[in-house]
Design a protein around this motif. Sequence first.
Motif, short mmCIF file in Angstrom:
data_model
loop_
_atom_site.label_atom_id
_atom_site.label_comp_id
_atom_site.label_asym_id
_atom_site.label_seq_id
_atom_site.Cartn_x
_atom_site.Cartn_y
_atom_site.Cartn_z
N GLY A 121 39.41 50.11 40.19
CA GLY A 121 38.19 50.06 39.40
C GLY A 121 36.93 49.82 40.20
O GLY A 121 35.92 50.52 40.05
N SER A 122 36.92 48.80 41.06
CA SER A 122 35.73 48.49 41.84
C SER A 122 35.59 49.49 42.99
O SER A 122 36.49 50.28 43.27
CB SER A 122 35.83 47.07 42.40
OG SER A 122 36.80 47.01 43.44
N THR A 130 43.05 38.69 43.42
CA THR A 130 41.74 38.41 42.84
C THR A 130 41.11 37.13 43.38
O THR A 130 40.28 36.51 42.71
CB THR A 130 41.86 38.32 41.30
OG1 THR A 130 42.81 37.30 40.96
CG2 THR A 130 42.33 39.64 40.72
N ASP A 135 36.20 44.33 39.00
CA ASP A 135 35.80 45.37 38.06
C ASP A 135 34.50 45.00 37.37
O ASP A 135 34.31 43.83 36.98
CB ASP A 135 36.86 45.58 36.99
CG ASP A 135 38.13 46.22 37.52
OD1 ASP A 135 38.16 46.59 38.70
OD2 ASP A 135 39.09 46.34 36.73
N ASP A 136 33.61 45.98 37.16
CA ASP A 136 32.48 45.75 36.27
C ASP A 136 32.96 46.00 34.84
O ASP A 136 34.14 46.29 34.60
CB ASP A 136 31.28 46.63 36.64
CG ASP A 136 31.62 48.11 36.64
OD1 ASP A 136 32.61 48.52 36.00
OD2 ASP A 136 30.87 48.89 37.27
N GLU A 137 32.07 45.91 33.88
CA GLU A 137 32.48 46.03 32.48
C GLU A 137 33.09 47.39 32.19
O GLU A 137 34.11 47.50 31.49
CB GLU A 137 31.27 45.79 31.58
CG GLU A 137 31.60 45.76 30.09
CD GLU A 137 30.40 45.40 29.23
OE1 GLU A 137 30.47 45.61 28.00
OE2 GLU A 137 29.39 44.91 29.79
N ASP A 194 43.95 46.29 41.62
CA ASP A 194 43.03 45.32 41.01
C ASP A 194 42.62 44.27 42.02
O ASP A 194 43.43 43.47 42.47
CB ASP A 194 43.72 44.65 39.81
CG ASP A 194 42.81 43.70 39.06
OD1 ASP A 194 41.59 43.68 39.35
OD2 ASP A 194 43.31 42.97 38.18
N ALA A 211 36.58 47.64 33.76
CA ALA A 211 37.55 46.83 33.02
C ALA A 211 38.04 47.57 31.78
O ALA A 211 39.24 47.53 31.45
CB ALA A 211 36.92 45.49 32.64
N GLU A 212 37.13 48.25 31.10
CA GLU A 212 37.52 49.03 29.92
C GLU A 212 38.40 50.22 30.32
O GLU A 212 39.38 50.53 29.64
CB GLU A 212 36.27 49.51 29.18
CG GLU A 212 35.46 48.39 28.53
CD GLU A 212 34.20 48.89 27.87
OE1 GLU A 212 33.93 50.12 27.94
OE2 GLU A 212 33.46 48.08 27.28
N ARG A 252 40.37 50.40 32.85
CA ARG A 252 41.69 49.89 33.22
C ARG A 252 42.56 49.73 31.97
O ARG A 252 43.74 50.10 31.97
CB ARG A 252 41.56 48.55 33.95
CG ARG A 252 42.87 47.98 34.46
CD ARG A 252 42.66 46.64 35.17
NE ARG A 252 41.78 46.80 36.31
CZ ARG A 252 42.16 47.23 37.51
NH1 ARG A 252 43.45 47.51 37.71
NH2 ARG A 252 41.30 47.35 38.49
N GLY A 264 40.02 42.26 41.20
CA GLY A 264 39.30 41.28 40.39
C GLY A 264 37.80 41.46 40.39
O GLY A 264 37.07 40.55 39.98
#
Length: 336
Positions: free
Chosen positions: A212-213, A307, A279-281, A275, A284-285, A287, A277
Amino acid sequence: MYEFDDARLEDEDALREADPLLRPLAEAGARVRREAASAEVPLSRLDPDDRPRAMITFGPEARLLRAVLEPTCPVPLVAWPRLGLPGWVGPLDIVVVMGGGDKVSLAAAFEAVRRGCRLLVACPADSVLARQSASASTTLLPTSTGDPLAAAVVALVALHRLGLGPLVSPEAVADAMDLVAQESSLSLDATQNPAKAVALELADAKPMVWGGSILAARASRRIAEALRSASGRIVLSADAGALRPLLAEVPLRDPFADPFEETGVEQRPGLVLVDDGMDDEEAAEERIVLRESALAKDVLVSNLAHTQGTAVERYVTVLQQGLFAAAYLQIGLGRA
């Protein structure tokens, strides 16, 4: 076609033969310490008050530097993939070159010296690149291990000391790598060894890898490359927008199919979620949606997660977890 045999992951002879595959992963932390020790003297001479106008990075880990620096770097920075330097680069800028004797690195160093730029170079002291980049404005970080990631960690330390990036502790990064090596020890079985567990999950799968990040996404690409090399299969690393339609097209399993009688059954995908830890918003969605989409199609979801610690410590941890998993997948397939 190679068939995965989980017995190989506990077979002493098979693991002994795979030592050339596992040992370099286990020694990753030691390489970081060695490069940091070699660079102590030039690092001590760096002055945070001598801030450049902009920074241009070259080399195999140039994009890693950009990913780590971008959130806090006080000057513009570019990871430049082409031959030579952008036309605007001059004496007020710093050029960071990591690598050996490839044409892009050599051309960047030559042009930087010609234009009077400040140079930060991470390479062997006796290399062509070191000679090409020698100038009164050059700081050489001598490397000896041939590990681009270890060299990048030392370069990040240097850039922090110049006031251009976050604090990076080579010892903490090395400790994080050592911890993964301990947890992924060949002497531990799959119930205790997360890398072996992921290898078992991907034994018959075509992996899809997602992070994610920014740094988790970079790790996912590196892990996908390792899984591709280990298995000889199609392995995809992509953003959520590309993976969702692929998961949606996965056929549901036939609950009445007999896997021992069926032959030529196409491999199903396996989703690997990386992951760190961070992730932005939106990430996160994504994921959550990817996990739910996979489970709805009975696609196994594997997790590589860490994380805690700094961004670089998290990055090297999830990356090493994935590389160890790829190594055990290769061993299980008898390709080591």
